[in-house]
Scaffold this motif. Sequence first.
Motif, PDB file in Angstrom:
ATOM      1  N   SER A  31       0.688  -1.254  -0.034  1.00  0.00           N
ATOM      2  CA  SER A  31       0.023  -0.146  -0.034  1.00  0.00           C
ATOM      3  C   SER A  31       0.961   1.287   0.009  1.00  0.00           C
ATOM      4  CB  SER A  31      -0.894   0.096   1.274  1.00  0.00           C
ATOM      5  OG  SER A  31      -0.176   0.227   2.358  1.00  0.00           O
ATOM      6  N   ASP A  32       2.041   1.208  -0.039  1.00  0.00           N
ATOM      7  CA  ASP A  32       3.042   2.299   0.452  1.00  0.00           C
ATOM      8  C   ASP A  32       4.227   2.276  -0.475  1.00  0.00           C
ATOM      9  OD1 ASP A  32       4.467   4.388   1.662  1.00  0.00           O
ATOM     10  OD2 ASP A  32       3.476   4.049   3.690  1.00  0.00           O
ATOM     11  N   ASP A  33       4.328   3.260  -1.389  1.00  0.00           N
ATOM     12  CA  ASP A  33       5.574   3.368  -2.126  1.00  0.00           C
ATOM     13  C   ASP A  33       6.819   4.023  -1.489  1.00  0.00           C
ATOM     14  OD1 ASP A  33       4.601   2.020  -4.529  1.00  0.00           O
ATOM     15  OD2 ASP A  33       3.435   3.794  -5.156  1.00  0.00           O
ATOM     16  N   GLY A  50      -5.633  -3.751  -6.572  1.00  0.00           N
ATOM     17  CA  GLY A  50      -4.521  -3.606  -5.583  1.00  0.00           C
ATOM     18  C   GLY A  50      -3.711  -2.476  -5.824  1.00  0.00           C
ATOM     19  N   HIS A  51      -2.505  -2.546  -5.052  1.00  0.00           N
ATOM     20  CA  HIS A  51      -1.339  -1.620  -5.110  1.00  0.00           C
ATOM     21  C   HIS A  51      -0.409  -2.184  -6.212  1.00  0.00           C
ATOM     22  CE1 HIS A  51       1.019   1.510  -3.673  1.00  0.00           C
ATOM     23  NE2 HIS A  51       2.124   0.600  -3.829  1.00  0.00           N
ATOM     24  N   THR A  52      -0.183  -1.294  -7.197  1.00  0.00           N
ATOM     25  CA  THR A  52       0.661  -1.650  -8.379  1.00  0.00           C
ATOM     26  C   THR A  52       2.151  -0.814  -8.326  1.00  0.00           C
ATOM     27  OG1 THR A  52      -1.110  -2.038  -9.728  1.00  0.00           O
ATOM     28  CG2 THR A  52       0.885  -1.822 -10.782  1.00  0.00           C
ATOM     29  N   THR A 112       1.061  -6.422  -9.081  1.00  0.00           N
ATOM     30  CA  THR A 112      -0.036  -5.672  -8.119  1.00  0.00           C
ATOM     31  C   THR A 112       0.017  -6.793  -6.939  1.00  0.00           C
ATOM     32  OG1 THR A 112      -0.879  -4.948 -10.069  1.00  0.00           O
ATOM     33  CG2 THR A 112      -2.298  -5.233  -8.032  1.00  0.00           C
ATOM     34  N   ALA A 120      -2.202  -7.315  -3.489  1.00  0.00           N
ATOM     35  CA  ALA A 120      -3.636  -7.154  -2.799  1.00  0.00           C
ATOM     36  C   ALA A 120      -4.005  -8.206  -1.704  1.00  0.00           C
ATOM     37  CB  ALA A 120      -4.715  -7.254  -3.727  1.00  0.00           C
TER      38      ALA A 120
END
Length: 398
Positions: free
Chosen positions: A284-286, A384-386, A395, A397
């Motif tokens: 969730s966090d880049d 989801g988060h890519t 991705t 999730a």
Amino acid sequence: MSQTPTADQLRNRLVDEILAEHRMPAAVERAMRTVPRDAFLPGLELESAYTDQAVTIKDNPGKPLPLSCASVPSVVAMMLEQLDISAGDDILEIGAGTGYNAALLAEIADRGSVTTVDIDPDVALHARTRLNANGYEHVTVIERNGLLGAPENAPYDKIIATVGVWDIPAAWWDQLKDGGRLVLPLRWRGQTRSVALTRRSNQLVSDSMELCGFVPIIGQNGEKTAPLNADDTIRVHYDEDQDLDPDALTATLQAGAPALEVPSAQRVGGEEPFDGVWLRATASDDRVCRLEVTPQALEQELLRKPVMPVRSPVLVEGGSLAYMTLTREGADPERPFRLGAAAYGPRAEELARDLVAHIDAWGSDRLAVPQMTVTPDDKTSAAGHTISKPESRITLAY
């Protein structure tokens, strides 16, 4: 007077020890009891050949990691379980190493074929020589950049990489059958996980993900390292798509202000793993990177000790950073340690609380693993988060 144990006895003892701690499919167990690891590590003491540890077979002068090594046997067994080989499978291995893993693959695949590729001529020759000497002449050994695969024997039912991979090359997609399986130590946001993926048309979908560590493949340069002090005893490792300001981070640490510390609600036992915090944060966090702090920096008390000095997850933004800490508290004898965050810089409080939120999210289901979906381009997306890389999109999730 006790007799010196034979290679067979030591090999069976090692497999028994692995079985006591980990699952192992019957076919993998048979192969590991059959293939003589010592024969692929000539010159090594017999006891050392059958210890659950990695063995360097070629150094990499000037670099912190060897160029090639024989993997930890329990990790070998884990990845073979992930690969889920059937008799008759055609298999491609990226990273020949000693040739031992290729021999295991050949035993399990039985009537199938095994092709193993290595970029280093000495390593490829060693693997070829050892395989021939132990009755595995039918295994194909190719000296080549592993990123290119081996199209001459494609397509493959299974592909396994025994080197750390930062991006999934297009060539591997082309050589893996639809419905085929890819197992690789995939690197993202400073961590490495052995991920098992099944190809479903133009997607790779995971069903297994395990913490591991491997020598990185040659030719992928998406991971960067920046020193955060003049002595190069504090470093941050990050991906090329992440926007870092090393100078601002260096200035923050040079200022010498004490860390802002924020505890989480999560306690852990002395042997309880918490690497899942890192994994969950990347979904969730880049801003997630890897912090490396050397013993010298710790001795000089340049900053609060990270939870794992050599490799700790850290959130980085501008001139601020927050990383995990472990504090002993005696209130709970079963779980005497509390996880928390230490942070520095103008956004220290925000980053510390965000990291604690990741820790507490992990604490709500400590064994949860995200599903990873990989596509070769931007045309197909998953929820989801890519994380985008040059040759693939990942991705995640929960």
